[in-house]
Design a protein around this motif. Structure first.
Motif, PDB file in Angstrom:
ATOM      1  N   GLU A  33      30.224  -7.717  29.689  1.00 47.84           N
ATOM      2  CA  GLU A  33      31.751  -8.181  31.241  1.00 47.84           C
ATOM      3  C   GLU A  33      32.622  -8.143  31.084  1.00 47.84           C
ATOM      4  O   GLU A  33      32.956  -8.513  29.975  1.00 47.84           O
ATOM      5  CB  GLU A  33      30.511  -9.551  31.920  1.00 47.84           C
ATOM      6  CG  GLU A  33      29.381  -8.658  32.508  1.00 47.84           C
ATOM      7  CD  GLU A  33      29.385  -8.071  33.756  1.00 47.84           C
ATOM      8  OE1 GLU A  33      30.187  -8.088  34.699  1.00 47.84           O
ATOM      9  OE2 GLU A  33      28.372  -7.580  34.655  1.00 47.84           O
TER      10      GLU A  33
ATOM     11  N   SER B 289      32.396 -10.787  27.949  1.00 47.46           N
ATOM     12  CA  SER B 289      31.335 -11.346  27.333  1.00 47.46           C
ATOM     13  C   SER B 289      30.694 -10.597  26.289  1.00 47.46           C
ATOM     14  O   SER B 289      30.595  -8.894  26.880  1.00 47.46           O
ATOM     15  CB  SER B 289      29.962 -11.516  28.420  1.00 47.46           C
ATOM     16  OG  SER B 289      30.095 -10.492  29.035  1.00 47.46           O
TER      17      SER B 289
ATOM     18  N   THR C 275      31.299 -15.397  24.353  1.00 48.40           N
ATOM     19  CA  THR C 275      32.542 -14.832  25.853  1.00 48.40           C
ATOM     20  C   THR C 275      33.668 -15.674  25.579  1.00 48.40           C
ATOM     21  O   THR C 275      33.800 -16.133  25.013  1.00 48.40           O
ATOM     22  CB  THR C 275      31.482 -15.810  26.955  1.00 48.40           C
ATOM     23  OG1 THR C 275      31.213 -17.094  27.047  1.00 48.40           O
ATOM     24  CG2 THR C 275      30.151 -14.906  27.158  1.00 48.40           C
TER      25      THR C 275
ATOM     26  N   LYS D  68      29.779 -18.609  33.149  1.00 47.04           N
ATOM     27  CA  LYS D  68      28.476 -17.514  34.261  1.00 47.04           C
ATOM     28  C   LYS D  68      27.856 -17.297  32.591  1.00 47.04           C
ATOM     29  O   LYS D  68      26.896 -17.590  33.423  1.00 47.04           O
ATOM     30  CB  LYS D  68      29.347 -17.693  35.350  1.00 47.04           C
ATOM     31  CG  LYS D  68      28.856 -18.615  37.043  1.00 47.04           C
ATOM     32  CD  LYS D  68      28.956 -17.819  37.855  1.00 47.04           C
ATOM     33  CE  LYS D  68      28.970 -18.278  38.942  1.00 47.04           C
ATOM     34  NZ  LYS D  68      29.471 -17.787  39.664  1.00 47.04           N
ATOM     35  N   GLU D  69      28.552 -16.170  32.394  1.00 53.02           N
ATOM     36  CA  GLU D  69      27.890 -15.701  31.948  1.00 53.02           C
ATOM     37  C   GLU D  69      27.870 -15.505  30.116  1.00 53.02           C
ATOM     38  O   GLU D  69      26.253 -15.302  29.916  1.00 53.02           O
ATOM     39  CB  GLU D  69      29.317 -13.814  31.012  1.00 53.02           C
ATOM     40  CG  GLU D  69      29.181 -13.581  32.565  1.00 53.02           C
ATOM     41  CD  GLU D  69      28.064 -12.499  31.959  1.00 53.02           C
ATOM     42  OE1 GLU D  69      26.913 -12.538  32.657  1.00 53.02           O
ATOM     43  OE2 GLU D  69      28.060 -11.496  31.078  1.00 53.02           O
TER      44      GLU D  69
ATOM     45  N   THR E  14      26.153 -18.930  30.662  1.00 49.78           N
ATOM     46  CA  THR E  14      24.694 -19.206  30.832  1.00 49.78           C
ATOM     47  C   THR E  14      23.712 -18.283  30.925  1.00 49.78           C
ATOM     48  O   THR E  14      21.753 -18.352  30.030  1.00 49.78           O
ATOM     49  CB  THR E  14      24.686 -20.462  32.215  1.00 49.78           C
ATOM     50  OG1 THR E  14      25.951 -20.792  31.378  1.00 49.78           O
ATOM     51  CG2 THR E  14      23.315 -21.006  32.332  1.00 49.78           C
ATOM     52  N   ARG E  15      24.393 -16.621  31.757  1.00 44.89           N
ATOM     53  CA  ARG E  15      23.167 -15.938  31.588  1.00 44.89           C
ATOM     54  C   ARG E  15      22.302 -15.252  30.287  1.00 44.89           C
ATOM     55  O   ARG E  15      21.063 -15.293  30.269  1.00 44.89           O
ATOM     56  CB  ARG E  15      23.909 -14.528  32.973  1.00 44.89           C
ATOM     57  CG  ARG E  15      22.911 -13.418  33.107  1.00 44.89           C
ATOM     58  CD  ARG E  15      23.398 -13.054  33.950  1.00 44.89           C
ATOM     59  NE  ARG E  15      24.090 -12.060  32.382  1.00 44.89           N
ATOM     60  CZ  ARG E  15      23.719 -10.745  32.427  1.00 44.89           C
ATOM     61  NH1 ARG E  15      23.202 -10.250  32.159  1.00 44.89           N
ATOM     62  NH2 ARG E  15      24.902 -10.456  31.575  1.00 44.89           N
ATOM     63  N   LEU E  16      23.052 -15.331  29.478  1.00 46.93           N
ATOM     64  CA  LEU E  16      23.055 -14.612  28.784  1.00 46.93           C
ATOM     65  C   LEU E  16      22.193 -15.523  27.548  1.00 46.93           C
ATOM     66  O   LEU E  16      21.042 -14.901  27.237  1.00 46.93           O
ATOM     67  CB  LEU E  16      24.207 -13.566  27.786  1.00 46.93           C
ATOM     68  CG  LEU E  16      25.053 -12.570  28.435  1.00 46.93           C
ATOM     69  CD1 LEU E  16      26.062 -12.614  27.581  1.00 46.93           C
ATOM     70  CD2 LEU E  16      24.260 -11.617  28.046  1.00 46.93           C
ATOM     71  N   ARG E  17      22.529 -16.355  27.836  1.00 53.08           N
ATOM     72  CA  ARG E  17      21.088 -17.561  26.493  1.00 53.08           C
ATOM     73  C   ARG E  17      19.891 -17.477  27.695  1.00 53.08           C
ATOM     74  O   ARG E  17      19.356 -18.116  26.986  1.00 53.08           O
ATOM     75  CB  ARG E  17      22.814 -18.536  27.102  1.00 53.08           C
ATOM     76  CG  ARG E  17      21.543 -20.479  25.983  1.00 53.08           C
ATOM     77  CD  ARG E  17      22.183 -21.386  26.288  1.00 53.08           C
ATOM     78  NE  ARG E  17      21.983 -22.370  25.020  1.00 53.08           N
ATOM     79  CZ  ARG E  17      21.777 -23.923  24.854  1.00 53.08           C
ATOM     80  NH1 ARG E  17      22.899 -24.230  25.659  1.00 53.08           N
ATOM     81  NH2 ARG E  17      21.290 -24.088  23.701  1.00 53.08           N
ATOM     82  N   LYS E  18      19.628 -17.818  28.692  1.00 49.52           N
ATOM     83  CA  LYS E  18      18.503 -17.319  28.979  1.00 49.52           C
ATOM     84  C   LYS E  18      18.230 -16.376  28.703  1.00 49.52           C
ATOM     85  O   LYS E  18      16.693 -16.082  28.141  1.00 49.52           O
ATOM     86  CB  LYS E  18      18.635 -17.761  30.622  1.00 49.52           C
ATOM     87  CG  LYS E  18      19.170 -19.124  30.870  1.00 49.52           C
ATOM     88  CD  LYS E  18      18.479 -18.884  32.707  1.00 49.52           C
ATOM     89  CE  LYS E  18      19.085 -20.241  33.499  1.00 49.52           C
ATOM     90  NZ  LYS E  18      19.822 -20.397  34.909  1.00 49.52           N
ATOM     91  N   ALA E  19      18.479 -15.745  28.918  1.00 46.38           N
ATOM     92  CA  ALA E  19      18.075 -13.857  28.184  1.00 46.38           C
ATOM     93  C   ALA E  19      17.165 -14.005  27.002  1.00 46.38           C
ATOM     94  O   ALA E  19      16.608 -13.138  26.876  1.00 46.38           O
ATOM     95  CB  ALA E  19      18.987 -13.144  28.579  1.00 46.38           C
TER      96      ALA E  19
ATOM     97  N   GLU F  19      14.721 -11.357  25.865  1.00 42.94           N
ATOM     98  CA  GLU F  19      15.140  -9.881  26.807  1.00 42.94           C
ATOM     99  C   GLU F  19      15.971  -8.932  25.997  1.00 42.94           C
ATOM    100  O   GLU F  19      16.617  -9.209  24.385  1.00 42.94           O
ATOM    101  CB  GLU F  19      16.115 -10.427  27.553  1.00 42.94           C
ATOM    102  CG  GLU F  19      15.290 -10.772  29.277  1.00 42.94           C
ATOM    103  CD  GLU F  19      15.960 -11.143  30.608  1.00 42.94           C
ATOM    104  OE1 GLU F  19      16.906 -10.428  30.181  1.00 42.94           O
ATOM    105  OE2 GLU F  19      15.668 -11.892  30.279  1.00 42.94           O
TER     106      GLU F  19
END
Ligand SMILES: Cc1cc2nc3c(=O)[nH]c(=O)nc-3n(C[C@H](O)[C@H](O)[C@H](O)COP(=O)(O)OP(=O)(O)OC[C@H]3O[C@@H](n4cnc5c(N)ncnc54)[C@H](O)[C@@H]3O)c2cc1C
Length: 391
Positions: free
Chosen positions: A348, A357, A371, A376-377, A379-384, A389
């Motif tokens: 991104e 990111s 990042t 926000k990115e 947080t999203r990528l850490r979850k992934a 994933e």
């Protein structure tokens, strides 16, 4: 629940404090002792390279004021007898235990020839270091030279620049290249330069020069000497494990534990925080030693719970590491273990916009993320990453 009556926690900082507090929260009612070399009650280190250098003295760590344990500050463990189950302190006292938490963290690595005897040469790990550095920065004559462009070096350089000093950062590679990969480290190099830092890379420091007991310069391996009024050596840390020599606790760049944080071969000893090296189940059992706040915070609590449960009921520790810093006001964060990756890609934003990111993959599976200006990115990528994933 185990049958311990006496638990000793060695290392009174973040991991040790969280371990002690969690033992009580989980119902441990026996004798609990928290030992720490520093004279202070546990405090928070992240502000030391940020707000403390700017004049703010708040280093409070929630929970530090109401430790429900015998707190032995200003005293260090010098020996462990894991057969007799005793810890010997530097004043000769012996602490018997049924359960032991090792949380002795790490200390700054010194460079060969970095001349700690010279005035004007600083490291940054403790509150005392930070207060000394703050005072020295306020009165510095000449250039501030930071050796090491990692997180702490970058933060010190930012603070010194913001205060109007001439700043040089010296690193063997572009800042944080090993941790964050080429895209982010190249961006960081440009960011330092855009903010007036003289960044010297691809070179090594051979020695510090001095006159009348004061540092005057940093000599590089091409024989050039960078003049310096003040030097901060920020070249990483080494784990505090010397006190374990001669014990049966295995040490290999940290205390080697199993995935549940029990010291290898010991059912009554756990380790947590910057000192612990454990096989991370999320990353194919790669052994890791993480030097971040959230890791020490979670791991101290997790190790304490596992100690009480005992090895059979214990649960692996598999939190995804994450760290954030600010360099010249810009937020840089990472999660996972980017250094394990065999590929990386900007997912991104764009480096030239100063907001982007990067995802790091191994065999197509996400193992890390970095990042810039994009929480926000992260947080999203850490979850992934936690979910294993693919990109
Ligand atoms: C300047 C600075 C800025 C940081 N900023 C960030 C940040 O922004 N974000 C982030 O995620 N992380 C940051 N960190 C890292 C974070 O603070 C550490 O990961 C965390 O402090 C580790 O906690 P710990 O309890 O494992 O070890 P430590 O904090 O190293 O504490 C270990 C304690 O054990 C004591 N000890 C050592 N040997 C003995 C012995 N033999 N007997 C008794 N006591 C002993 C030490 O004196 C020390 O007090 C920063 C660290 C520093 C130094």
């Amino acid at each position: 629940m185990g049958t311990q009556e006496r638990i000793v926690v060695v290392g009174a900082s973040l991991a040790g404090l969280r371990a002690a507090a969690t033992l009580r929260e989980e119902g441990f009612a026996g004798a609990l002792t928290l030992v720490g070399t520093e004279p202070h009650r546990p405090y928070n280190r992240p502000p030391l390279s940020k707000s403390v250098l700017e004049g703010d003295d708040d280093v409070s760590l929630p929970g530090s004021e109401e430790i429900d344990a015998d707190f032995l500050g200003g005293r260090g463990a010098v020996r462990l007898d894991d057969g007799a189950r005793t810890v010997t302190l530097d004043d000769g006292a012996e602490l018997p235990y049924d359960g032991l938490v090792i949380a002795t963290g790490a200390r700054p690595r010194r460079l060969p020839g970095d001349r700690a005897d010279l005035a004007g040469v600083h490291v940054l790990r403790t509150l005392d270091h930070a207060l000394e550095l703050r005072e020295a920065l306020a009165g510095v004559q000449g250039r501030v030279v930071v050796i090491g462009g990692g997180f702490i070096g970058g933060e010190v350089a930012s603070t010194a620049r913001a205060a109007g000093h001439d700043v040089t950062v010296i690193d063997a590679a572009e800042p944080m290249a090993r941790v964050l990969g080429g895209t982010v480290s190249s961006w960081l190099a440009g960011h330092h330069r855009d903010n007036g830092v003289d960044l010297i890379t691809g070179t090594r420091v051979t020695e510090l020069t001095g006159e009348d007991g004061r540092v005057t310069g940093v000599r590089l391996d091409d024989s050039w000497t960078v003049p310096a009024g003040l030097v901060v050596v920020a070249t990483g840390v080494v784990p505090n494990t010397e006190w374990l020599e001669g014990s049966g606790v295995r040490v290999d760049d940290g205390v080697v534990t199993d995935d549940r944080l029990f010291a290898a071969g010991h059912a009554d000893i756990v380790a947590a925080g910057d000192v612990a090296r454990w096989p991370h189940t999320l990353f194919g059992d790669e052994t890791v030693r993480i030097e971040h706040w959230s890791n020490a915070n979670e791991q101290g609590a997790h190790a304490a719970r596992n100690l009480l449960r005992g090895p059979l009921e214990a649960v692996p520790f598999s939190q995804v590491p994450a760290l954030g810093t600010r360099v010249h006001g810009t937020r840089v964060q990472y999660a996972g273990l980017p250094h394990l990756a065999d590929a990386s890609t900007v997912v991104e934003g764009a480096p030239e916009d100063g907001r982007f990111s990067v995802a790091f993959t191994r065999g197509g599976v996400l193992v890390g993320a970095a990042t810039v200006n994009f929480p926000k990115e992260l947080t999203r990528l850490r979850k992934a990453i936690a979910a294993g994933e693919s990109l």
